[in-house]
Motif scaffolding. Structure first.
Motif: not given
Ligand SMILES: [Mn+2]
Ligand SMILES: [Mn+2]
Lengths: 249, 223, 223, 249, 223, 223, 223, 223
Positions: G8-10, G12-13
């Motif tokens: 999920y974070i990746n 977004l980034l």
């Protein structure tokens, strides 16, 4: 003096007056800066004296006794500093104190650092605002000048650095081993207390970082002592005896 | 402007560049020697006590050879310009003094004084205005020595020498007490002096370990 | 500027811009690979001795795959322009060399030589003026390895391996003696070399802890 | 040389080799830096020589003649600089040039500044990349080393500063009054040409600001001359004559 | 550390602070004098030619009095430490030299040479290592003088003196040609030298205006 | 400028000033709360394991109260202007997320996920364009937590808790492996990520000290 | 970290990185156009009054072409993220607005209003949350125009146009009076506004020179 | 810290915070007034001599209104704390004094004395330790006035008033002679005093231009 000056001579006359006023101000400023520098130097010497006295006591006498001897020597010297402040009294009378606060401030903070270190060694507490103000007052309790809040706090903030030095050298001091832990808890409390005040004092914010670093160093010392004692599981007094005997051999 | 006046001014402006080059060359030399010195002295950390005199013997001639460099620098520096150029060689000089002081400790267990340090490096009193050993440089060198001694305390134990840490502890505490008597400003020297506490802490930990091990061999080998 | 000259300059410029883009793409690739390599090698700090060969085996194919990247970069670089572009990939290259050297230490306990390091990454001698492994990059990689080895010394003890710190100590000291021979200038390499001292100190302290508790045979190195 | 080094001696052996290699590199670097410094100094002297020659010519001879005399003196001296570059040839052969470009660059740029100033005085144009490269080649036209684009442009950028000095002193030079306007238009063109290249050269971007300032100073000179001539509405030649006569009185 | 060694080091550390104070006091004195000098010389801009000798006469005794200050500074500076302290007084010294040179121009129309400037301020050759007039300070002073001369050219015309600008023009061009012979580095002096061009430009504009006015009084008063 | 144009621009400028003031007030509130949170959590370093649940219990209501602040900020921010104002509160927000994540670790030993962190602080999905928890802020908070955990490892040992460092070590290494998989660009986050290595080293050294002295069971983690 | 959280974070980034690249490409385009614009407008300083309309005519199509770029940027920017990305293009946008305003002055002698400036660059009201012309950017552009106008006053005189400075003086003073009525906070805009005083002084001096010499009719403006 | 002490400190702190807020509000008011004043006075540069009295008349009531602000500030400031808070309002106060002094010059051609300036702004002698007009602030205001006067000299000529520059020249030189008597230290006042030289030079050049063209009677000042 005429209200509107329309000739060169009348202008020069009033500027003559300004010159005297400015010279007077600058001269006082110089004197106070010099005096503040003397206060700084003397106070630094007091701090050194305290550390030195604590080092000298190494193993020869009881920890408490060593501390108190350091404190009484320090108090002696601090009187000289207080006399310097008393000497400034006239210079900063009335509204002049706040005009020159910035010139006096470095010395004042260093003095508070030294005073609070002696106070800590004597009472294991943080010296209060009123106690500091009292030390800067005459026999009747009339202050030489008002104690600015920021100088009080910034001086105390520097105290944590000196306590870090005290804690680190405590590792080589008989009975001082338990001191590291005491100092650790005390400095942790200081940092927490200061934290609430940082929004109002920009300089204190910067010094908080130094305090945090000092705290970590003290924690490392307490840790190093704890790790070593844990390995043997003997009472600290006995450990001290053993070390002392070996070194003495 | 008359040509003579001009010529004169131009000369003054040019001379410095040339001198800087010459001093630089000598400093490069000096640097090589102190590099050799610290390289040799680094071996102390794996040298058993019995072989220390031998190691010291290899260092001495290199130390001796520094005299040529200090003489060359004193020769180059124009009278009165010591303060103008000293920053160029102070790193090398501090390393040389460190080596001399360390050797003295290894040899006699004592502290090399400032005048003796100057003498060892061939620095003459009459060079006063061109090349001298300042108190500041001397003190920096002593601090470097303490840094090495704390390492030596650790490594001595590894090599089975349990006496050295005790000797080091006494020597360093004495030295530290000396530093405490100085009125240092808030400068590089003060910062390095402050860091000495960590060396003392390390040495104390070794003394502590050694003391307790000697009396109470709690654990036995269980690899 | 006359239009012809401007035209010419713009041509030169466009060529460079295009080349830079292409190299950048390759470097991004290279970077991904070395990131994987360091990620894998990071596991060594919690890998018991018995499982090291297995770990090494997972690293080898990734190392192998770097050969494609070096070939692509050598292909791109115009003759004689190695030094013009190398800054773009030197971080990645140093990481790759570090990985190769670390693997070699884990496998054989020895030091991977520069030519072997180049070979491992598929760097050909005939690329000399377009892509080569410079001494500087190789030395940087070795320093990175020492940084990791000091961590490994600590973690080995945690995992109950008391021999590793002694091996590391000997290996690193030999390497340090090599570095001490170099005349380093005040540059990045010098600064990193200076930092080696902290790694050595740490390793010495681990060896000290192990020796003191007689967890491993007394060290008798006396070079 | 064995591929894996497993003894201290074998390690020391290869490091011995590294030492030689690094020493070799550093020594060459030192030589090139020194040489570049010599180039810088000589080139600066050429620039001074040009300004001086232009000043000396004051009123004694025709403007064009003065310029050409300055140019021929400068070219003489520039040969010395070119010889220094020829002497570097071996040091920067093969892939070594780009390794040492940064060490050579300061001198190279100062040389281009001097060369382009002489070129401007002779031809009133900006010297081309190929002309500069040719000046750094042997009799057969083989370059001593490739001319980096950024050094070429950065050297030219500095030229505008010298042209500013030229324009300002032109106000006190007979016939030179019309020069200020010429220089103004020329520098305005330079600035515009460089502008298109700034996205690719960070350093050029910084120098562009200096160029803009120089341009404004030149514009001020052209303005000052225009304002004064407008007041009298006489041909510039005649104005010059009048001034000259007064000063000579 | 033995107490004697300690005492010695402490003395060395303390001495400088005290010396700095003393020099500062002298510099404050010096500064007052040069302030008076520039104040008096500022009157030149509204002094008609006939009264210039009178003005010069009031300046001379103040210039004379600077000799005491230079002597005091030479006395204070320890042998060989000229370079260590000179920054403290160089602003004042430059102002004094400027005054001396300006007075010389007003008196004789000629340039005061460096040795004569030194002499005027009572600086002795034998102070060489404690107090001397450097080429740099002398040149700074001359540039300050040119700044004032360009103002004087303007104000002379206002006062109806149309000859002064022509004299100034010749004098300054000559001086400027001298500066052009120097090999200046890219430092403060170079920057100030560069700024001289603006003074020359201003003077030339005045010469231009004066020349044309003289021959062709185009406009008549029409207030 | 015509009055209408002026009026229009002044309105635009004034509106922003007013909004900024209002947001500032809320941020001051937020700041007070997070200061209280970090103040309370700071006590963990002298809290014995048995009293941790109690400490956590005092923190929870303060965390809870942050929901009001996030709601107020979401209310204030005009639609679409999240990115304009977020810098004003991101320090406070990161501190709040740090507190939430630290509490989660102390309670369960596990990692608080980004959506759960947002939920804990009452941040609603539908505020998307006015107030949201960005990946960047979340990651910054985690790094702050690791900084605190390395301190906690040290202080736990001082308090005689030898298990905590082992738990921390496992947790942090796992987190670090996660970070290593992110594509961090060269910015503030990358720099802080790089600094994590020091925290890990510190934790490893604590685990080492504990293992060496057999103060806790040998670690056999082999992730 | 659990894989889902990581994933999920990746995401977004990564999304941001990609968008940034695309915006960058458009900004590069935009930059080229505004560079052309300022390049063309720079010619005004050597263009005689009679040829100004011609010059204006060459600028117009380039200005027109900016509409494509603003449309592309509005297309790229996700709803609500105007404030996140606007810093990337604000330099180019200010230069475009400056060009439009300068052209307007040259054409009509009047001031381009903010809404008209937006219209000229094709910025639509409905893009509000993705691309808009802020008051700040508009005012920066006007200040840049004043900087150019003070240069133009000087250069007009050189070209023999003595009317232009008078027109500029009136226009700029009017504009300055407008600025004085804005509530500028202490930021970049305020600093640039303060610098306007120098431009006004310069313009006043040109008008002075022209008036003194009766090169143009006496100015009787008394706003 | 013991709770009583903390309590006490917080009380002191709260009082200061509150006072600061109140003063700030007054300063905002003050600032608005001085902004209006300088706005009005800026019109002098395009006001023909005949209309000056009218302009002065519009300024007077605004000046008058400042009395309320000074009274409010004097009321707020605790006894003896003038110097503690004055930095908050000194910019505004200097602007007000500048306006009063400028108006006085325009009205009578003379210099407003410090006591009269204080009186104009309603500052009472008995406020001495709470609100007073310091010499420093007064001098700053005079320098601002000189800055404006040099502009006025230029613009007067543009408006055909050739007497004004001569009046300004005499007035400013007298004032400058006054400043030259002061022993200024290296502070803000000194820097601004140094900048006066540029104003004087400018004024001298205007007088020169006027004299050269015989637009006004020859100046015969010879102080
Ligand atoms: Mn302290
Ligand atoms: Mn140049």
């Amino acid at each position: 003096m005429s209200v509107v000056l329309s000739s060169r001579d009348s202008i020069l006359e009033v500027f003559d007056h300004f010159r005297d006023e400015l010279d007077d101000f600058h001269d006082r400023r110089e004197r106070l800066i010099k005096c503040s520098r003397d206060v700084t130097n003397l106070s630094k010497k007091v701090i050194f004296l305290i550390h030195r006295s604590l080092t000298e006591g190494l193993g020869q006498s009881d920890e408490r006794e060593t501390s108190l001897r350091a404190v009484s020597r320090a108090k002696e010297k601090l009187k000289d500093v207080q006399n310097l402040f008393a000497g400034m009294r006239e210079e900063v009378a009335g509204d002049r104190f706040w005009r020159h606060q910035r010139n006096v401030s470095p010395g004042l903070q260093e003095y508070i650092e030294a005073l609070s270190l002696a106070h800590y060694l004597e009472c294991q507490t943080l010296i209060s605002y009123e106690e500091v103000q009292k030390s800067l007052s005459d026999a009747d309790g009339t202050p030489y000048f008002p104690l600015p809040l920021d100088d009080y706090l910034l001086g105390l903030s520097d105290l944590t650095g000196e306590l870090m030095r005290y804690a680190i050298s405590s590792i080589s001091r008989r009975g001082g081993r338990s001191k590291a832990n005491e100092v650790c808890i005390f400095v942790r409390g200081c940092r927490a207390d200061f934290e609430g005040l940082t929004p109002h004092f920009r300089e204190l914010r910067k010094k908080q970082q130094v305090t945090s670093q000092s705290l970590e160093k003290i924690e490392d010392v307490a840790y190093a002592i704890a790790v070593r004692s844990s390995e043997y599981d003997l009472p600290p007094e006995l450990l001290d005896d053993i070390v002392e005997r070996t070194v003495a051999e | 402007m008359d040509p003579q006046n001009l010529e004169y001014i131009n000369q003054l402006l040019d001379k410095d560049v040339e001198l800087r080059e010459k001093i630089k060359d000598q400093v490069t030399e000096f640097d090589k020697k102190t590099r050799t010195l610290t390289g040799l002295l680094n071996k102390i950390h794996s040298t058993p006590p019995s072989q220390v005199p031998e190691l010291v013997a290899t260092v001495t001639p290199v130390l001796q050879s520094c005299k040529e460099t200090t003489a060359a620098l004193a020769e180059l520096t124009p009278p009165n310009q010591f303060w103008r150029w000293k920053d160029m060689w102070s790193v090398s000089l501090r390393n040389a003094v460190f080596s001399a002081a360390f050797v003295e400790y290894l040899r006699s267990g004592g502290l090399l004084s400032l005048p003796r340090a100057a003498e060892t490096l061939g620095i003459k009193d009459e060079w006063q205005d061109r090349f001298t050993l300042s108190a500041e440089d001397y003190l920096h060198a002593l601090i470097t020595m303490v840094n090495e001694l704390s390492r030596l305390a650790v490594n001595s134990v590894t090599m089975g020498d349990f006496e050295q840490p005790l000797k080091i502890s006494t020597f360093v505490k004495d030295l530290f007490a000396g530093f405490a008597m100085l009125n240092l400003k808030n400068d590089a020297l003060r910062r390095r002096y402050d860091s000495l506490k960590y060396d003392i802490k390390k040495i104390e930990e070794v003394v502590y370990d050694v003391s307790l091990r000697k009396l109470a061999p709690v654990q036995t080998d269980n690899t």
